[in-house]
Design a protein around this motif. Structure first.
Motif, PDB file in Angstrom:
ATOM      1  N   LEU A 136      42.540  60.595  45.065  1.00 25.73           N
ATOM      2  CA  LEU A 136      42.287  60.155  43.694  1.00 25.73           C
ATOM      3  C   LEU A 136      43.370  59.183  43.224  1.00 25.73           C
ATOM      4  O   LEU A 136      43.073  58.166  42.587  1.00 25.73           O
ATOM      5  N   LYS A 137      44.608  59.470  43.561  1.00 25.67           N
ATOM      6  CA  LYS A 137      45.720  58.584  43.201  1.00 25.67           C
ATOM      7  C   LYS A 137      45.553  57.220  43.867  1.00 25.67           C
ATOM      8  O   LYS A 137      45.750  56.179  43.236  1.00 25.67           O
ATOM      9  N   HIS A 138      45.169  57.232  45.134  1.00 26.76           N
ATOM     10  CA  HIS A 138      44.957  55.985  45.872  1.00 26.76           C
ATOM     11  C   HIS A 138      43.796  55.199  45.253  1.00 26.76           C
ATOM     12  O   HIS A 138      43.874  53.972  45.084  1.00 26.76           O
ATOM     13  N   LEU A 139      42.715  55.899  44.895  1.00 31.57           N
ATOM     14  CA  LEU A 139      41.573  55.247  44.254  1.00 31.57           C
ATOM     15  C   LEU A 139      41.992  54.600  42.940  1.00 31.57           C
ATOM     16  O   LEU A 139      41.631  53.450  42.664  1.00 31.57           O
ATOM     17  N   LYS A 140      42.764  55.319  42.142  1.00 31.57           N
ATOM     18  CA  LYS A 140      43.218  54.766  40.857  1.00 31.57           C
ATOM     19  C   LYS A 140      44.023  53.486  41.071  1.00 31.57           C
ATOM     20  O   LYS A 140      43.817  52.490  40.365  1.00 31.57           O
ATOM     21  N   LYS A 141      44.894  53.498  42.063  1.00 29.84           N
ATOM     22  CA  LYS A 141      45.696  52.310  42.375  1.00 29.84           C
ATOM     23  C   LYS A 141      44.800  51.142  42.782  1.00 29.84           C
ATOM     24  O   LYS A 141      44.976  50.012  42.307  1.00 29.84           O
ATOM     25  N   GLU A 142      43.818  51.407  43.643  1.00 34.81           N
ATOM     26  CA  GLU A 142      42.916  50.349  44.103  1.00 34.81           C
ATOM     27  C   GLU A 142      42.062  49.802  42.963  1.00 34.81           C
ATOM     28  O   GLU A 142      41.832  48.591  42.880  1.00 34.81           O
ATOM     29  N   VAL A 143      41.587  50.681  42.099  1.00 37.26           N
ATOM     30  CA  VAL A 143      40.778  50.238  40.960  1.00 37.26           C
ATOM     31  C   VAL A 143      41.622  49.350  40.045  1.00 37.26           C
ATOM     32  O   VAL A 143      41.175  48.285  39.610  1.00 37.26           O
ATOM     33  N   ASN A 144      42.846  49.756  39.767  1.00 37.59           N
ATOM     34  CA  ASN A 144      43.731  48.949  38.913  1.00 37.59           C
ATOM     35  C   ASN A 144      44.031  47.596  39.543  1.00 37.59           C
ATOM     36  O   ASN A 144      44.053  46.566  38.854  1.00 37.59           O
ATOM     37  N   GLU A 145      44.256  47.577  40.855  1.00 38.55           N
ATOM     38  CA  GLU A 145      44.506  46.306  41.547  1.00 38.55           C
ATOM     39  C   GLU A 145      43.262  45.418  41.499  1.00 38.55           C
ATOM     40  O   GLU A 145      43.372  44.204  41.293  1.00 38.55           O
ATOM     41  N   ALA A 146      42.100  46.019  41.680  1.00 35.82           N
ATOM     42  CA  ALA A 146      40.862  45.242  41.636  1.00 35.82           C
ATOM     43  C   ALA A 146      40.642  44.645  40.247  1.00 35.82           C
ATOM     44  O   ALA A 146      40.251  43.480  40.123  1.00 35.82           O
ATOM     45  N   TYR A 147      40.906  45.433  39.203  1.00 35.91           N
ATOM     46  CA  TYR A 147      40.798  44.900  37.841  1.00 35.91           C
ATOM     47  C   TYR A 147      41.734  43.702  37.655  1.00 35.91           C
ATOM     48  O   TYR A 147      41.347  42.689  37.067  1.00 35.91           O
ATOM     49  N   ALA A 148      42.955  43.804  38.158  1.00 32.68           N
ATOM     50  CA  ALA A 148      43.921  42.709  38.032  1.00 32.68           C
ATOM     51  C   ALA A 148      43.440  41.475  38.802  1.00 32.68           C
ATOM     52  O   ALA A 148      43.556  40.336  38.306  1.00 32.68           O
ATOM     53  N   GLN A 149      42.888  41.681  39.985  1.00 34.29           N
ATOM     54  CA  GLN A 149      42.380  40.555  40.772  1.00 34.29           C
ATOM     55  C   GLN A 149      41.199  39.894  40.066  1.00 34.29           C
ATOM     56  O   GLN A 149      41.072  38.662  40.086  1.00 34.29           O
ATOM     57  N   ILE A 150      40.362  40.691  39.445  1.00 37.35           N
ATOM     58  CA  ILE A 150      39.229  40.140  38.696  1.00 37.35           C
ATOM     59  C   ILE A 150      39.732  39.310  37.522  1.00 37.35           C
ATOM     60  O   ILE A 150      39.245  38.197  37.281  1.00 37.35           O
ATOM     61  N   GLU A 151      40.705  39.821  36.794  1.00 43.45           N
ATOM     62  CA  GLU A 151      41.261  39.076  35.662  1.00 43.45           C
ATOM     63  C   GLU A 151      41.842  37.735  36.129  1.00 43.45           C
ATOM     64  O   GLU A 151      41.640  36.706  35.473  1.00 43.45           O
ATOM     65  N   ASN A 152      42.548  37.743  37.243  1.00 42.64           N
ATOM     66  CA  ASN A 152      43.103  36.495  37.785  1.00 42.64           C
ATOM     67  C   ASN A 152      41.987  35.531  38.156  1.00 42.64           C
ATOM     68  O   ASN A 152      42.062  34.333  37.864  1.00 42.64           O
ATOM     69  N   ALA A 153      40.952  36.037  38.802  1.00 40.88           N
ATOM     70  CA  ALA A 153      39.850  35.181  39.229  1.00 40.88           C
ATOM     71  C   ALA A 153      39.081  34.616  38.041  1.00 40.88           C
ATOM     72  O   ALA A 153      38.611  33.477  38.094  1.00 40.88           O
ATOM     73  N   LEU A 154      38.958  35.392  36.972  1.00 40.63           N
ATOM     74  CA  LEU A 154      38.231  34.915  35.788  1.00 40.63           C
ATOM     75  C   LEU A 154      38.891  33.683  35.173  1.00 40.63           C
ATOM     76  O   LEU A 154      38.213  32.862  34.544  1.00 40.63           O
ATOM     77  N   GLU A 155      40.187  33.542  35.368  1.00 37.68           N
ATOM     78  CA  GLU A 155      40.907  32.398  34.792  1.00 37.68           C
ATOM     79  C   GLU A 155      40.467  31.071  35.406  1.00 37.68           C
ATOM     80  O   GLU A 155      40.574  30.027  34.751  1.00 37.68           O
ATOM     81  N   VAL A 156      39.976  31.102  36.651  1.00 38.32           N
ATOM     82  CA  VAL A 156      39.620  29.850  37.333  1.00 38.32           C
ATOM     83  C   VAL A 156      38.173  29.835  37.829  1.00 38.32           C
ATOM     84  O   VAL A 156      37.760  28.900  38.492  1.00 38.32           O
ATOM     85  N   ALA A 157      37.390  30.843  37.490  1.00 37.61           N
ATOM     86  CA  ALA A 157      36.051  31.019  38.060  1.00 37.61           C
ATOM     87  C   ALA A 157      35.035  30.013  37.540  1.00 37.61           C
ATOM     88  O   ALA A 157      35.098  29.587  36.387  1.00 37.61           O
ATOM     89  N   SER A 158      34.099  29.682  38.421  1.00 38.62           N
ATOM     90  CA  SER A 158      32.926  28.915  38.007  1.00 38.62           C
ATOM     91  C   SER A 158      32.022  29.851  37.217  1.00 38.62           C
ATOM     92  O   SER A 158      32.232  31.066  37.183  1.00 38.62           O
ATOM     93  N   GLU A 159      30.985  29.301  36.608  1.00 41.05           N
ATOM     94  CA  GLU A 159      30.077  30.136  35.811  1.00 41.05           C
ATOM     95  C   GLU A 159      29.393  31.194  36.682  1.00 41.05           C
ATOM     96  O   GLU A 159      29.287  32.350  36.290  1.00 41.05           O
ATOM     97  N   HIS A 160      28.946  30.798  37.858  1.00 40.66           N
ATOM     98  CA  HIS A 160      28.300  31.759  38.766  1.00 40.66           C
ATOM     99  C   HIS A 160      29.286  32.856  39.185  1.00 40.66           C
ATOM    100  O   HIS A 160      28.939  34.038  39.198  1.00 40.66           O
ATOM    101  N   GLN A 161      30.503  32.460  39.525  1.00 42.95           N
ATOM    102  CA  GLN A 161      31.523  33.445  39.901  1.00 42.95           C
ATOM    103  C   GLN A 161      31.834  34.368  38.723  1.00 42.95           C
ATOM    104  O   GLN A 161      32.015  35.565  38.906  1.00 42.95           O
TER     105      GLN A 161
END
Length: 86
Positions: free
Chosen positions: A39-64
């Protein structure tokens, strides 16, 4: 790195982060002695994924952007399921 490649790299990193979090979620064994660690590992991965999504949203195309929003919803579903089930 050219802007287009940077957008693609950011999107792929977010996508990979979500896939890893989903894989961990599906592999959790509630009655396992390692459940707390899983569960701890899952929480870490989910938080990292959220951060990666936020970073990607800054430069994403509309489809992305649409796909990244779907990724956020997928992660939110995992969080809600873990909070209600486990």
């Amino acid at each position: 790195m050219p802007y287009r490649e940077d957008k693609q790299h950011a999107f792929q990193a977010a996508q990979q982060g979500v896939f890893e979090a989903q894989g961990l979620y599906h592999d959790i064994v509630k009655d396992s002695a390692n459940y707390g660690h899983q569960l701890k590992h899952l929480k870490k991965e989910v938080n990292e994924a959220y951060a990666q999504i936020e970073n990607a949203l800054e430069v994403a195309s509309e489809h992305q952007r649409e796909q990244l929003k779907k990724f956020q919803q997928d992660l939110q579903s995992i969080v809600e399921e873990v909070n209600s089930t486990y």
